[in-house]
Design a protein around this motif. Sequence first.
Motif, PDB file in Angstrom:
ATOM      1  N   THR A 254      36.852 -16.879  -7.890  1.00 16.89           N
ATOM      2  CA  THR A 254      36.785 -16.291  -6.549  1.00 16.89           C
ATOM      3  C   THR A 254      36.199 -14.884  -6.607  1.00 16.89           C
ATOM      4  N   ARG A 255      36.473 -14.194  -7.691  1.00 15.63           N
ATOM      5  CA  ARG A 255      35.897 -12.859  -7.915  1.00 15.63           C
ATOM      6  C   ARG A 255      35.597 -12.716  -9.395  1.00 15.63           C
ATOM      7  N   LYS A 256      34.376 -12.326  -9.715  1.00 16.88           N
ATOM      8  CA  LYS A 256      33.956 -12.245 -11.113  1.00 16.88           C
ATOM      9  C   LYS A 256      34.710 -11.166 -11.886  1.00 16.88           C
ATOM     10  N   ASN A 257      35.065 -11.510 -13.123  1.00 15.58           N
ATOM     11  CA  ASN A 257      35.715 -10.586 -14.044  1.00 15.58           C
ATOM     12  C   ASN A 257      34.851 -10.514 -15.294  1.00 15.58           C
ATOM     13  N   LYS A 258      34.375  -9.329 -15.631  1.00 14.32           N
ATOM     14  CA  LYS A 258      33.429  -9.193 -16.745  1.00 14.32           C
ATOM     15  C   LYS A 258      34.032  -9.582 -18.090  1.00 14.32           C
ATOM     16  N   ASN A 259      35.357  -9.678 -18.154  1.00  4.06           N
ATOM     17  CA  ASN A 259      36.023 -10.030 -19.415  1.00  4.06           C
ATOM     18  C   ASN A 259      36.249 -11.541 -19.564  1.00  4.06           C
ATOM     19  N   LYS A 260      35.812 -12.319 -18.573  1.00  8.33           N
ATOM     20  CA  LYS A 260      36.016 -13.762 -18.623  1.00  8.33           C
ATOM     21  C   LYS A 260      34.690 -14.492 -18.791  1.00  8.33           C
ATOM     22  N   LYS A 261      34.774 -15.690 -19.356  1.00  8.68           N
ATOM     23  CA  LYS A 261      33.603 -16.541 -19.478  1.00  8.68           C
ATOM     24  C   LYS A 261      33.642 -17.583 -18.366  1.00  8.68           C
ATOM     25  N   TYR A 262      32.506 -17.768 -17.730  1.00  8.88           N
ATOM     26  CA  TYR A 262      32.425 -18.711 -16.618  1.00  8.88           C
ATOM     27  C   TYR A 262      31.419 -19.819 -16.914  1.00  8.88           C
ATOM     28  N   ARG A 263      31.624 -20.935 -16.222  1.00 11.84           N
ATOM     29  CA  ARG A 263      30.771 -22.101 -16.413  1.00 11.84           C
ATOM     30  C   ARG A 263      30.581 -22.779 -15.066  1.00 11.84           C
ATOM     31  N   ALA A 264      29.372 -23.284 -14.825  1.00  9.11           N
ATOM     32  CA  ALA A 264      29.097 -24.039 -13.609  1.00  9.11           C
ATOM     33  C   ALA A 264      29.208 -25.528 -13.907  1.00  9.11           C
ATOM     34  N   PHE A 265      29.865 -26.245 -13.009  1.00 10.77           N
ATOM     35  CA  PHE A 265      30.072 -27.692 -13.151  1.00 10.77           C
ATOM     36  C   PHE A 265      29.536 -28.399 -11.916  1.00 10.77           C
ATOM     37  N   ILE A 266      28.927 -29.552 -12.130  1.00 15.38           N
ATOM     38  CA  ILE A 266      28.371 -30.288 -10.997  1.00 15.38           C
ATOM     39  C   ILE A 266      28.544 -31.783 -11.203  1.00 15.38           C
ATOM     40  N   ALA A 267      28.783 -32.482 -10.104  1.00 10.77           N
ATOM     41  CA  ALA A 267      28.799 -33.949 -10.095  1.00 10.77           C
ATOM     42  C   ALA A 267      27.955 -34.407  -8.914  1.00 10.77           C
ATOM     43  N   VAL A 268      26.999 -35.279  -9.196  1.00 12.37           N
ATOM     44  CA  VAL A 268      26.079 -35.783  -8.178  1.00 12.37           C
ATOM     45  C   VAL A 268      26.093 -37.309  -8.226  1.00 12.37           C
ATOM     46  N   ILE A 269      26.023 -37.923  -7.063  1.00 13.77           N
ATOM     47  CA  ILE A 269      26.001 -39.384  -6.985  1.00 13.77           C
ATOM     48  C   ILE A 269      24.629 -39.836  -6.487  1.00 13.77           C
ATOM     49  N   VAL A 270      24.027 -40.764  -7.220  1.00 12.66           N
ATOM     50  CA  VAL A 270      22.774 -41.387  -6.806  1.00 12.66           C
ATOM     51  C   VAL A 270      22.929 -42.894  -6.970  1.00 12.66           C
ATOM     52  N   ASN A 271      22.790 -43.621  -5.857  1.00 16.06           N
ATOM     53  CA  ASN A 271      22.910 -45.082  -5.885  1.00 16.06           C
ATOM     54  C   ASN A 271      24.244 -45.521  -6.511  1.00 16.06           C
ATOM     55  N   ASN A 272      25.325 -44.846  -6.119  1.00 11.51           N
ATOM     56  CA  ASN A 272      26.688 -45.131  -6.590  1.00 11.51           C
ATOM     57  C   ASN A 272      26.888 -44.865  -8.079  1.00 11.51           C
ATOM     58  N   ILE A 273      25.994 -44.086  -8.686  1.00 11.83           N
ATOM     59  CA  ILE A 273      26.125 -43.718 -10.100  1.00 11.83           C
ATOM     60  C   ILE A 273      26.444 -42.231 -10.177  1.00 11.83           C
ATOM     61  N   ARG A 274      27.566 -41.906 -10.814  1.00  6.58           N
ATOM     62  CA  ARG A 274      27.988 -40.496 -10.929  1.00  6.58           C
ATOM     63  C   ARG A 274      27.337 -39.849 -12.153  1.00  6.58           C
ATOM     64  N   LEU A 275      26.719 -38.713 -11.919  1.00  4.29           N
ATOM     65  CA  LEU A 275      26.106 -37.942 -13.002  1.00  4.29           C
ATOM     66  C   LEU A 275      26.721 -36.553 -13.015  1.00  4.29           C
ATOM     67  N   ILE A 276      27.186 -36.113 -14.178  1.00  2.94           N
ATOM     68  CA  ILE A 276      27.791 -34.787 -14.266  1.00  2.94           C
ATOM     69  C   ILE A 276      27.009 -33.933 -15.261  1.00  2.94           C
ATOM     70  N   ASP A 277      27.144 -32.623 -15.096  1.00  4.33           N
ATOM     71  CA  ASP A 277      26.467 -31.689 -15.988  1.00  4.33           C
ATOM     72  C   ASP A 277      27.174 -30.343 -15.898  1.00  4.33           C
ATOM     73  N   THR A 278      26.877 -29.475 -16.835  1.00  2.00           N
ATOM     74  CA  THR A 278      27.502 -28.161 -16.870  1.00  2.00           C
ATOM     75  C   THR A 278      26.664 -27.192 -17.677  1.00  2.00           C
ATOM     76  N   VAL A 279      26.719 -25.898 -17.316  1.00  3.06           N
ATOM     77  CA  VAL A 279      26.085 -24.850 -18.130  1.00  3.06           C
ATOM     78  C   VAL A 279      26.995 -23.634 -18.172  1.00  3.06           C
ATOM     79  N   SER A 280      26.934 -22.919 -19.279  1.00  2.80           N
ATOM     80  CA  SER A 280      27.636 -21.647 -19.394  1.00  2.80           C
ATOM     81  C   SER A 280      26.868 -20.607 -18.597  1.00  2.80           C
ATOM     82  N   LEU A 281      27.605 -19.724 -17.907  1.00  2.00           N
ATOM     83  CA  LEU A 281      26.957 -18.705 -17.068  1.00  2.00           C
ATOM     84  C   LEU A 281      26.931 -17.334 -17.733  1.00  2.00           C
ATOM     85  N   ASN A 282      27.620 -17.144 -18.844  1.00  2.00           N
ATOM     86  CA  ASN A 282      27.668 -15.837 -19.512  1.00  2.00           C
ATOM     87  C   ASN A 282      26.576 -15.742 -20.557  1.00  2.00           C
TER      88      ASN A 282
END
Length: 282
Positions: A254-282
């Motif tokens: 909710t609020r960035k803290n420079k002492n923490k590591k963050y990661r983005a997560f995503i889930a997308v559906i195409v033709n009823n198939i779930r695809l997930i992915d993630t990347v580190s943001l730091n």
Amino acid sequence: MPIFYGKASLMDYLKSKKTVDSTIGFVPTMGALHQGHIALMRKSLLENENTVVSIFVNPTQFNNPEDLAKYPRTLDEDVKKLDDLDPKIILYAPSVNDIYEGNVSSQHFDFDGLENQMEGKFRPGHFDGVGTIVKRLFEIVAPTKAYFGEKDFQQLQIVRRMVIKDNLPVTIVGCPIHREKNELAMSSRNERLSDLERDEAAIIYKTLTTAKEKFVKQSSKKITQWVKKFIEKNPRFKLEYFTIADETTLVPCTRKNKNKKYRAFIAVIVNNIRLIDTVSLN
């Protein structure tokens, strides 16, 4: 290549291979093997005297019966890939009954809240199924090290937490995501995509990398709003979730803290198939 379909014969074989200094590397999979899986196996082969690979489509971690029914099963092709990689790999390909012994149900786990985020919100009971099968496989294989890909980062953190809480004698090794030429994260589910869907799925990684650039100056809320609009531009894709979260607790940022590591997560559906992915943001 040694292949075992029952846990009793596998355990006897592993006992015969055990010495005071020997180690067992373990790569649990659900089959339909791709280069991401192969990379985990290569690492295990480098670091251990023995490497065990399991191929088991675990019914208790599927909350969607259609997804379970359509999950690719390619055991013959998988065996060839393993044998080509290294014929000394030990394959465990059990039946549902061999694992669950007539009681196909999940144990309930408390992962200190890790299970309530992202995948846990959209796939009820999923991580109870994951915890049940991983713990059971650890009991059967008794590995020194177990290797998991970072594409399923939430699962990786949950397995790490389970090992700590249950004091299991195994080291969990997280390994980088392997990607296709268009940067789509490699997944067994990719085999269900059409050529067009597979090509257009490059939008997922593009979304994450752009979010990473925006994270330098923008808030998580603004980035999330942008992601929703960006994905909606392609009507073939439906955004299930996008979250920027603390890498350790998986609690949304909710609020960035420079002492923490963050990661983005995503889930997308195409033709009823779930695809997930993630990347580190730091």
